[in-house]
Design a protein around this motif. Sequence first.
Motif, PDB file in Angstrom:
ATOM      1  N   CYS A  44       0.849  -1.197   0.000  1.00  0.00           N
ATOM      2  CA  CYS A  44       0.000   0.000   0.000  1.00  0.00           C
ATOM      3  C   CYS A  44       0.878   1.238   0.000  1.00  0.00           C
ATOM      4  N   ASP A  45       0.875   1.958  -1.107  1.00  0.00           N
ATOM      5  CA  ASP A  45       1.677   3.182  -1.194  1.00  0.00           C
ATOM      6  C   ASP A  45       0.967   4.385  -0.576  1.00  0.00           C
ATOM      7  N   ALA A  46      -0.302   4.205  -0.229  1.00  0.00           N
ATOM      8  CA  ALA A  46      -1.078   5.349   0.274  1.00  0.00           C
ATOM      9  C   ALA A  46      -0.629   5.762   1.678  1.00  0.00           C
ATOM     10  N   GLN A  47      -0.227   4.784   2.481  1.00  0.00           N
ATOM     11  CA  GLN A  47       0.023   5.078   3.893  1.00  0.00           C
ATOM     12  C   GLN A  47       1.182   6.050   4.090  1.00  0.00           C
ATOM     13  N   GLU A  48       2.170   5.976   3.196  1.00  0.00           N
ATOM     14  CA  GLU A  48       3.295   6.907   3.294  1.00  0.00           C
ATOM     15  C   GLU A  48       3.202   7.964   2.205  1.00  0.00           C
ATOM     16  N   GLY A  49       2.073   8.003   1.507  1.00  0.00           N
ATOM     17  CA  GLY A  49       1.954   8.894   0.356  1.00  0.00           C
ATOM     18  C   GLY A  49       1.014  10.055   0.616  1.00  0.00           C
ATOM     19  N   PHE A  50       0.379  10.513  -0.444  1.00  0.00           N
ATOM     20  CA  PHE A  50      -0.580  11.617  -0.336  1.00  0.00           C
ATOM     21  C   PHE A  50      -1.921  11.020   0.082  1.00  0.00           C
ATOM     22  N   ASN A  51      -2.229  11.128   1.344  1.00  0.00           N
ATOM     23  CA  ASN A  51      -3.426  10.441   1.836  1.00  0.00           C
ATOM     24  C   ASN A  51      -4.471  11.410   2.382  1.00  0.00           C
ATOM     25  N   ARG A  52      -4.427  12.651   1.895  1.00  0.00           N
ATOM     26  CA  ARG A  52      -5.362  13.686   2.348  1.00  0.00           C
ATOM     27  C   ARG A  52      -6.811  13.210   2.359  1.00  0.00           C
ATOM     28  N   ILE A  53      -7.209  12.472   1.312  1.00  0.00           N
ATOM     29  CA  ILE A  53      -8.625  12.100   1.187  1.00  0.00           C
ATOM     30  C   ILE A  53      -8.936  10.752   1.849  1.00  0.00           C
ATOM     31  N   LEU A  54      -7.952  10.115   2.465  1.00  0.00           N
ATOM     32  CA  LEU A  54      -8.145   8.720   2.881  1.00  0.00           C
ATOM     33  C   LEU A  54      -8.593   8.576   4.330  1.00  0.00           C
ATOM     34  N   ALA A  55      -8.725   7.317   4.768  1.00  0.00           N
ATOM     35  CA  ALA A  55      -9.493   6.998   5.984  1.00  0.00           C
ATOM     36  C   ALA A  55      -8.721   7.220   7.277  1.00  0.00           C
ATOM     37  N   ILE A  56      -9.488   7.489   8.345  1.00  0.00           N
ATOM     38  CA  ILE A  56      -8.930   7.589   9.700  1.00  0.00           C
ATOM     39  C   ILE A  56      -9.574   6.577  10.648  1.00  0.00           C
ATOM     40  N   LEU A  57     -10.624   5.903  10.180  1.00  0.00           N
ATOM     41  CA  LEU A  57     -11.293   4.885  10.995  1.00  0.00           C
ATOM     42  C   LEU A  57     -11.418   3.591  10.180  1.00  0.00           C
ATOM     43  N   GLY A  58     -11.271   2.456  10.872  1.00  0.00           N
ATOM     44  CA  GLY A  58     -11.508   1.171  10.209  1.00  0.00           C
ATOM     45  C   GLY A  58     -10.419   0.741   9.253  1.00  0.00           C
ATOM     46  N   THR A  59      -9.269   1.389   9.309  1.00  0.00           N
ATOM     47  CA  THR A  59      -8.182   1.034   8.386  1.00  0.00           C
ATOM     48  C   THR A  59      -7.463  -0.214   8.873  1.00  0.00           C
ATOM     49  N   SER A  60      -6.654  -0.793   8.001  1.00  0.00           N
ATOM     50  CA  SER A  60      -5.777  -1.891   8.415  1.00  0.00           C
ATOM     51  C   SER A  60      -4.386  -1.586   7.880  1.00  0.00           C
ATOM     52  N   GLU A  61      -3.423  -2.395   8.258  1.00  0.00           N
ATOM     53  CA  GLU A  61      -2.062  -2.169   7.748  1.00  0.00           C
ATOM     54  C   GLU A  61      -2.006  -2.397   6.235  1.00  0.00           C
ATOM     55  N   HIS A  62      -3.095  -2.970   5.671  1.00  0.00           N
ATOM     56  CA  HIS A  62      -3.085  -3.286   4.241  1.00  0.00           C
ATOM     57  C   HIS A  62      -3.815  -2.258   3.388  1.00  0.00           C
ATOM     58  N   CYS A  63      -4.663  -1.426   4.005  1.00  0.00           N
ATOM     59  CA  CYS A  63      -5.475  -0.514   3.189  1.00  0.00           C
ATOM     60  C   CYS A  63      -6.053   0.614   4.035  1.00  0.00           C
ATOM     61  N   ILE A  64      -5.998   1.838   3.498  1.00  0.00           N
ATOM     62  CA  ILE A  64      -6.603   2.985   4.194  1.00  0.00           C
ATOM     63  C   ILE A  64      -7.590   3.723   3.279  1.00  0.00           C
ATOM     64  N   ALA A  65      -8.163   2.985   2.316  1.00  0.00           N
ATOM     65  CA  ALA A  65      -9.090   3.592   1.355  1.00  0.00           C
ATOM     66  C   ALA A  65     -10.399   3.979   2.040  1.00  0.00           C
ATOM     67  N   THR A  66     -11.085   4.986   1.461  1.00  0.00           N
ATOM     68  CA  THR A  66     -12.425   5.339   1.918  1.00  0.00           C
ATOM     69  C   THR A  66     -13.458   4.889   0.891  1.00  0.00           C
ATOM     70  N   HIS A  67     -14.666   4.636   1.376  1.00  0.00           N
ATOM     71  CA  HIS A  67     -15.782   4.424   0.455  1.00  0.00           C
ATOM     72  C   HIS A  67     -16.271   5.801   0.022  1.00  0.00           C
ATOM     73  N   PRO A  68     -16.467   6.026  -1.298  1.00  0.00           N
ATOM     74  CA  PRO A  68     -16.707   7.391  -1.764  1.00  0.00           C
ATOM     75  C   PRO A  68     -18.170   7.840  -1.788  1.00  0.00           C
ATOM     76  N   SER A  69     -19.111   6.942  -1.551  1.00  0.00           N
ATOM     77  CA  SER A  69     -20.519   7.277  -1.783  1.00  0.00           C
ATOM     78  C   SER A  69     -21.085   8.234  -0.734  1.00  0.00           C
ATOM     79  N   ASP A  70     -21.897   9.187  -1.181  1.00  0.00           N
ATOM     80  CA  ASP A  70     -22.724   9.978  -0.266  1.00  0.00           C
ATOM     81  C   ASP A  70     -24.042   9.251  -0.006  1.00  0.00           C
TER      82      ASP A  70
END
Lengths: 173, 325
Positions: free
Chosen positions: B137-163
């Motif tokens: 996962c390159d996001a964790q040390e990368g540009f993660n402005r839009i990414l998750a702060i809850l429910g993440t794991s060491e493998h992924c910090i993606a957010t679900h995008p839906s409103d």
Amino acid sequence: MHFTINGQPHQAEVDIRTTLLDLLREHLSLTGSKKGCDHGQCGACTVLVNGRRINSCLTLAVMHQDDEIVTIEGLGTPEKLHPLQAAFVKHDGFQCGYCTPGQICSAVGMLDEVEKGWPSHVSATLDDPDFTDDEIRERMSGNLCRCSAYPNIVDAIREVADAKQPAQAEAAE
Amino acid sequence: MKLFDYAKADSAEAAVREGADRDTKFIAGGTNLLDLMKLQVETPARLVDISRLPLNDIEEIEGGGVRIGALVPNSDLAADPIIRERYEVLSRALLAGASGQLRNKASTGGNLLQRTRCYYFYETAARCNKRVPGSGCDAQEGFNRILAILGTSEHCIATHPSDMAVAMRALDATIVTLGSDGERRRIPIGDFYRLPGDTPDVENVLRVGELITHVELPPAPAGRQTYRKVRDRASYAFALVSVAGIVAIEDGKISSAQLAFGGLGPMPWRDSAVENALIGRAPSDALFGEAADLLLRDAKGFGSNDFKIPLTRRTLIATLRELTA
């Protein structure tokens, strides 16, 4: 594949991957619809499908064989401009013009949505919202203009909207 | 775009028969799928076109709820008179998402299944465990402005995008499906999405070939509803933080609270501890701050998204003030 575009039947043999935008531009020589980002972010490819505005870059041609497709070429002619085309000229609603066909197709669809009473993100009330300039800006946010002709685009759309719905124009003032 | 086979389904039953294969995808609006196929993030061997199936209705159901066909476009759902009148939070959430053009095309079922907008998921030269399991996962040390702060794991910090899904989570929607074996399932939206854990490529509990046919909403909840979305521009952007809130007050005290959050986690986020802390108490900024602290007790930033923690706190407090004013 068979298509109905601007009221005319068309036939084309195309790869299954062909988007509606590429069908129009590359196969049917309808180059009014523009390719900007090709990812649904800029709105330059906006066309009307069954009267509704969509991004033609994000849909497959094969899925629209039973639909009525209208592009900028179907809205007006140089001799007889669509009211929105005339208003964009009058108000100088463009500089380079690349986004303009998408802006105009989008505005046609948008004004129809307003007529149906659809609310928007900036509507104070979901029921019968006033059609303010903020409404125009919000509802047209899917069409980018890198020349930033936005104030004049709003003026052009405002003029056509007011001519269409004089009662609503008064209410918004 | 990789080459694919294309089949058009003329019934839901035919669609699930055609779709019973790991390399087959259903296509309805296509606004997210085709975007990803152009980038070869998605490379289905076959598309089953479900766009003409008769799943376009919004109807009232016994007991006072509403059943929404999976193919109802986002625009139509937002503008529907029943939704506008009784489920304002859902109308508002839909109208806060995407653009007019996209809402005209995007379907209800497809919106639930949107993929993350994590830059590293989209960039095929980057490492992404969601796109290529086990790659990193390159996001964790990368540009993660839009990414998750809850429910993440060491493998992924993606957010679900839906409103839309955030509002449906607050409303306790039920997702109705048809499986390739013909079985119908009713899945509460709270059980629909999965945390990333060590399989961030598996985002929900749908089985291979299973088709979302409807979404059902329970009777409209008591109280006021709102959807507050904070983003980097005024329109046409994904949420940094969003809150779908439904709060009722009786005798000066909060009698019920349903709160779901977008932009924070890998799924529309809901935390019953936050709601329970509010119920039975008189609204005040101190109480709202307490609720926000509870929500964020396990929050973890990754550098450029650290700001989401105080932003979420302020957004929740502002939302609760609005709902209880």
